[in-house]
Enzyme design. Structure first.
Site, PDB file in Angstrom:
ATOM      1  N   HIS A 286     -12.267  -5.275   7.564  1.00 43.90           N
ATOM      2  CA  HIS A 286     -12.981  -5.082   6.297  1.00 43.90           C
ATOM      3  C   HIS A 286     -14.198  -4.209   6.564  1.00 43.90           C
ATOM      4  O   HIS A 286     -15.208  -4.316   5.897  1.00 43.90           O
ATOM      5  CB  HIS A 286     -13.404  -6.424   5.684  1.00 43.90           C
ATOM      6  CG  HIS A 286     -12.260  -7.340   5.417  1.00 43.90           C
ATOM      7  ND1 HIS A 286     -11.708  -8.149   6.382  1.00 43.90           N
ATOM      8  CD2 HIS A 286     -11.523  -7.553   4.291  1.00 43.90           C
ATOM      9  CE1 HIS A 286     -10.706  -8.827   5.865  1.00 43.90           C
ATOM     10  NE2 HIS A 286     -10.562  -8.486   4.601  1.00 43.90           N
TER      11      HIS A 286
ATOM     12  N   GLU B 129       0.822  -1.211   0.000  1.00 48.16           N
ATOM     13  CA  GLU B 129       0.000   0.000   0.000  1.00 48.16           C
ATOM     14  C   GLU B 129       0.856   1.261   0.000  1.00 48.16           C
ATOM     15  O   GLU B 129       0.534   2.236  -0.670  1.00 48.16           O
ATOM     16  CB  GLU B 129      -0.965   0.001   1.193  1.00 48.16           C
ATOM     17  CG  GLU B 129      -2.155  -0.940   1.037  1.00 48.16           C
ATOM     18  CD  GLU B 129      -1.799  -2.405   1.271  1.00 48.16           C
ATOM     19  OE1 GLU B 129      -0.712  -2.673   1.814  1.00 48.16           O
ATOM     20  OE2 GLU B 129      -2.615  -3.276   0.914  1.00 48.16           O
TER      21      GLU B 129
END
Lengths: 425, 482
Positions: free
Chosen positions: A217, A147
């Protein structure tokens, strides 16, 4: 102290009486504002779900009348057309609208590239379906699983004047890129005396809860980025919004974090204008006008708010004893903030000056959340107008525990309770 | 545009294939390979063998050198193609660094600038590598690469203006600490303090160059970083990205033995930074960073591979940080003064190259004296000019945060109103309340500062003393009419 208490009680009684009067006089008809939709249905109606939400624009006519919509036609040099006649719409869910926006961006701008983890085959949420086939693997490609690398790579592209549309697979995984976003992207222009910038960077990321996402999530990390002057943060609530706001974000001359509520990818469906159009950033939208309380939110909870308002107006039998009759006619103004940074303070201030009450609801935890910032600013600007403390209905200050989600995030009933508490204060 | 990019890509694939053939692991008896997707090129072997060296046989990576410490070509070395003018220019740029560094280091010690970092000992690594690039190759640096931007033509005056943060500081408008230089004119991206963040950015810059039809096959992105910064996750990310998304990105590690007080032995346990290159599938070389010709030669070849194949290349320059880490550091707290003195005496990149130039008849003691006098004069004049100038206008504090209309929290009220009227025509809800809002808008942050300045600016000593240092003494903020 006692006097104040008595005054408050008197005030409450008066307010409740006022509500009762208003309710009888059916004065909640929409104003002349195009932005508004009709108020919740009359008693005897239903509880809205996403499938039946009146906030979604499911006809061509309503889609083309979405407020703030700015056509950005074909080659960009032709004058902006204001006429909607002859324009097409297509039924799309949110992920299709995101894909459609990226397709427009790639088509018009040769420097635009889309990249991230697993975007080449279409993305784990299908947002980039077919883009690699359509535009080539040089423009739509996978990156290694890093990321901080994705964000840094995007900044490099943007620094060269190329349009970088990066994807972080879940907002929960944006933290490894926090340094690149906050210390680099946000400050690139400022620190170089305006000589360099990363303005052509947009980072898309799925956000908010999805029913079973557990700790990683489900998160809504927008609040962590509030202090990063130099970036913009945008969260859409629907397919029309996603396409228009994403195109604005991609073309905005500043780095933008674009957070897509993942539970809405498939479940929210609208007729979406087929042409290239944008919606303004830093502009909140009044979804339902009202005069007694301002209800402010963004993303998924927009629909929980709609449900809460429907329950308030027409409680199901089990809730009847818990919802005072006097509150049922309350006229609540529902606002979608849309841009979290820099946020539309004027619109919110105007609303709270009128209503005197503010309830903010978001899926992120309470402490350090965006609601605190807004509450403080509204308190400063509307001190003399406020009739009740600003109420924040947010997730508890906890991680998002898998099987406890129903009791963790602010759902319709918690929002309803917050509204009632604020109305009878 | 797309089709030609594809062509470039297939060339890389061919190059990649060749590379595997050339350096593949020892063939197993049957010569067959594994079938797993993560290692389909790996030969199958029945011998259990661990390894800890990319060179094989537990050898470490050799260091490429062209001239010895006495300035003579090393046996078997091929001198890079340089003429007298080029050689002299390299030497003069290298020599400018310590002369400028000495003045600015002392200036910091006198409290005239807030901070400084010198390049002592690394002159050859920095200038030699910059001299191997095209003038429009994009450079992303760490902070000890002043020599690279000076080589490209940035003047000592401009560099010193940034260190002082005065009204001539175009690079940062007085917003960043000293030595955080940058200039689009010289394709040198502005330095930032967070270490290694520029490394994955360089991969993106390289990819943009590859996608640009005007620069594809002509330019590369050069990224400098120290061996300490290479421990950051961003180094890993940058190497990965530039190798898997092939981009002409030249990674240049200045391995000077120390990251502040941390010796490289506490920074890594492997064979330096170079041993990692092969792990990423990146062509790599280790070079004597005190030998400017070796650095020049290696970087030229690295750049050629980078630009021709459109792929990443890694150069590790071995050198020694003669200086303290910065003006905030006393390096004798963690290393002996004698160790540093030995380095200065035994392996000085400047004297090494000077001996080489003199050996060719390209330099003399008289010229050395002339040059030193000239550069010292330039530096002193630049310092005096920089010292006498005001800071930028105080309003620059609030600018350049965003492009386009400024957000409400930092904007001035009048501008905010104008912006709101012009951009928000679509506001049609509750006009009366809205206009009431506009009329009663709160004092925003720039205006709030202006109000405070009016109130306290001439009576509160700490502000009063500071205000006069700014061009216009902040009056452009306080005297704006609503």
């Amino acid at each position: 102290m006692a006097t104040i208490k008595q005054l408050r009680t008197l005030q409450s009684i008066n307010i409740i009486r006022a509500y009762a009067r208003r309710y009888q006089s059916t004065s909640t008809a929409p104003t002349t504002n195009d932005a508004s939709v009709e108020p919740p249905p009359p008693p005897g109606g239903y509880l809205p779900s996403l499938a039946s939400s009146r906030l979604l624009r499911t006809t061509r006519e309503r889609a083309l009348q979405a407020p703030g919509l700015k056509w950005t036609d074909e080659d960009g040099t032709s004058p902006v057309r204001e006429i909607v006649g002859g324009r097409d719409t297509r039924k799309m869910n949110l992920y299709q609208a995101v894909r459609d926006a990226m397709s427009h961006a790639l088509m018009k701008d040769d420097t635009a590239v889309v990249f991230g983890e697993d975007v080449a085959f279409g993305g784990v949420f299908r947002c980039s379906m077919g883009l690699a086939e359509e535009f080539g693997q040089e423009r739509v490609f996978n990156t290694p699983l890093t990321e901080q690398g994705i964000a840094g790579f995007g900044i490099g592209l943007a620094a060269m004047g190329h349009t970088a549309i990066a994807e972080i697979q879940f907002a929960d995984y944006i933290f490894p890129a926090f340094d690149q976003i906050v210390t680099e992207a946000a400050k690139y222009r400022y620190r170089s005396g305006g000589q360099f910038n990363a303005g052509k960077l947009t980072i898309r990321t799925p956000t908010m809860s999805v029913g079973h996402g557990g700790l990683y999530h489900s998160q809504s990390p927008e609040g962590y980025f509030l202090g990063a002057s130099g970036i913009k943060i945008v969260i859409p609530r629907s397919p029309i919004q996603a396409k228009g706001l994403l195109l604005s974000a991609i073309r905005d001359p500043n780095p933008v974090l674009f957070m897509e509520p993942k539970i809405l990818y498939r479940s929210s469906v609208e007729q979406v204008p087929a042409d290239d159009y944008e919606l303004p950033l830093s502009s909140a939208e009044v979804l339902i006008p009202g005069s007694d309380l301002t209800l402010l939110t963004w993303g998924t909870p927009v629909y929980h708010c709609e449900t809460a308002l429907a329950i308030l107006a027409d409680p199901p039998s089990a809730l009847l004893p818990l919802i005072p009759e006097s509150l049922r006619g309350a006229s609540v103004e529902l606002i979608d903030l849309r841009t979290i940074l820099p946020w539309d303070v004027a619109r919110i201030e105007a609303s709270v000056r009128k209503t005197g009450r503010l309830v903010i609801t978001h899926e992120a935890s309470m402490t350090g959340g965006v609601g605190g910032e807004i509450a403080a600013e509204v308190q400063k600007r509307c001190f003399l107008n406020l009739k009740a403390p600003v109420k924040r209905v947010a997730a508890w200050d906890l991680p998002v525990a898998l099987h406890y989600e129903k009791f963790h995030i602010p759902d319709a009933i918690r929002i309803l309770d917050g509204i009632m508490e604020t109305l009878i204060y | 545009m797309i089709s030609s990019t594809r062509r470039t890509f297939s060339v890389h694939r061919a190059a990649l294939h060749r590379r595997y053939l050339a350096t593949s692991a020892p063939q197993g008896p049957s010569g067959h390979h594994g079938l797993l997707p993560g290692s389909s090129q790996s030969a199958i072997t029945s011998k259990l063998h661990f390894f800890n060296s990319v060179m094989g046989n537990d050898e470490t990576i050799p260091t490429y050198r062209i001239i010895s410490k006495d300035g003579e070509p090393v046996e078997g070395a091929t001198l890079p193609n340089i003429d007298e003018g080029f050689g002299r220019r390299i030497y003069e740029t290298m020599s400018t660094l310590p002369l400028m560094d000495n003045v600015l280091y002392n200036v910091q010690r006198q409290g005239k600038i807030s901070f400084y970092m010198t390049s002592h000992g690394e002159e050859a690594s920095i200038v030699g590598s910059a001299a191997a690039l095209a003038p429009d190759d994009e450079i992303l640096g760490q902070y000890r690469e002043a020599g690279a931007i000076l080589w490209r033509g940035l003047t000592v005056e401009e560099y010193i203006a940034q260190c002082f943060g005065n009204d001539e500081d175009k690079a940062t408008k007085g917003r960043q600490m000293p030595v955080h230089i940058g200039s689009p004119k010289y394709h040198f991206h502005t330095i930032s303090s967070p270490l290694a963040t520029q490394i994955p950015q360089a991969a993106g810059v390289g990819y943009a160059l590859k996608r640009d039809p005007k620069r594809r096959g002509k330019n590369c992105a050069m990224v400098y970083f120290g061996e300490g910064a290479a421990s950051e996750g961003d180094f890993h990310a940058g190497m990965l990205l530039a190798s898997t998304i092939p981009s002409p990105t030249l990674f240049f590690a200045r391995n000077n033995g120390f990251a502040i007080s941390t010796p490289s032995s506490e920074q890594y346990h492997g064979d330096g930074i170079a041993s990692r290159g092969a792990g990423y599938g990146v062509d790599t070389v280790r070079v004597d960073g005190n030998d400017v010709l070796a650095v020049l030669s290696a970087t030229r070849e690295a750049r050629r591979r980078c630009v021709e194949y459109g792929r990443a290349v890694l150069v590790e320059a071995m050198t020694y940080r003669i200086s303290h880490h910065s003006t905030s550091d006393d390096s004798f707290a963690y290393r002996a003064r004698s160790e540093v003195d030995n380095w200065v005496k035994s392996d000085n990149p400047l004297s090494r190259f000077r001996l080489f130039l003199e050996g060719r008849g390209w330099w003399s003691s008289a010229e050395e004296e002339d040059m030193k006098t000239r550069i010292k004069k330039t530096v002193m004049q630049a310092f005096k000019r920089a010292e006498s100038r005001k800071r930028p206008e105080l309003k620059e504090l609030f600018r350049d945060v965003y492009a386009g209309p400024e957000p409400w929290n930092i904007v001035r009220n009048d501008a905010f109103r104008h912006f709101y009227y012009s951009k928000h025509r679509f506001i049609n809800a509750f006009p009366s309340e809205f206009f009431a809002t506009i009329a009663n808008i709160q004092t925003e942050q720039r205006e709030e500062l202006a109000t405070l300045l009016k109130k306290y600016g001439q009576v509160w000593e700490p502000w009063k003393r500071e205000l006069v240092k700014f061009k216009g003494s902040g009056q452009e903020l306080t005297q704006v009419k609503k």
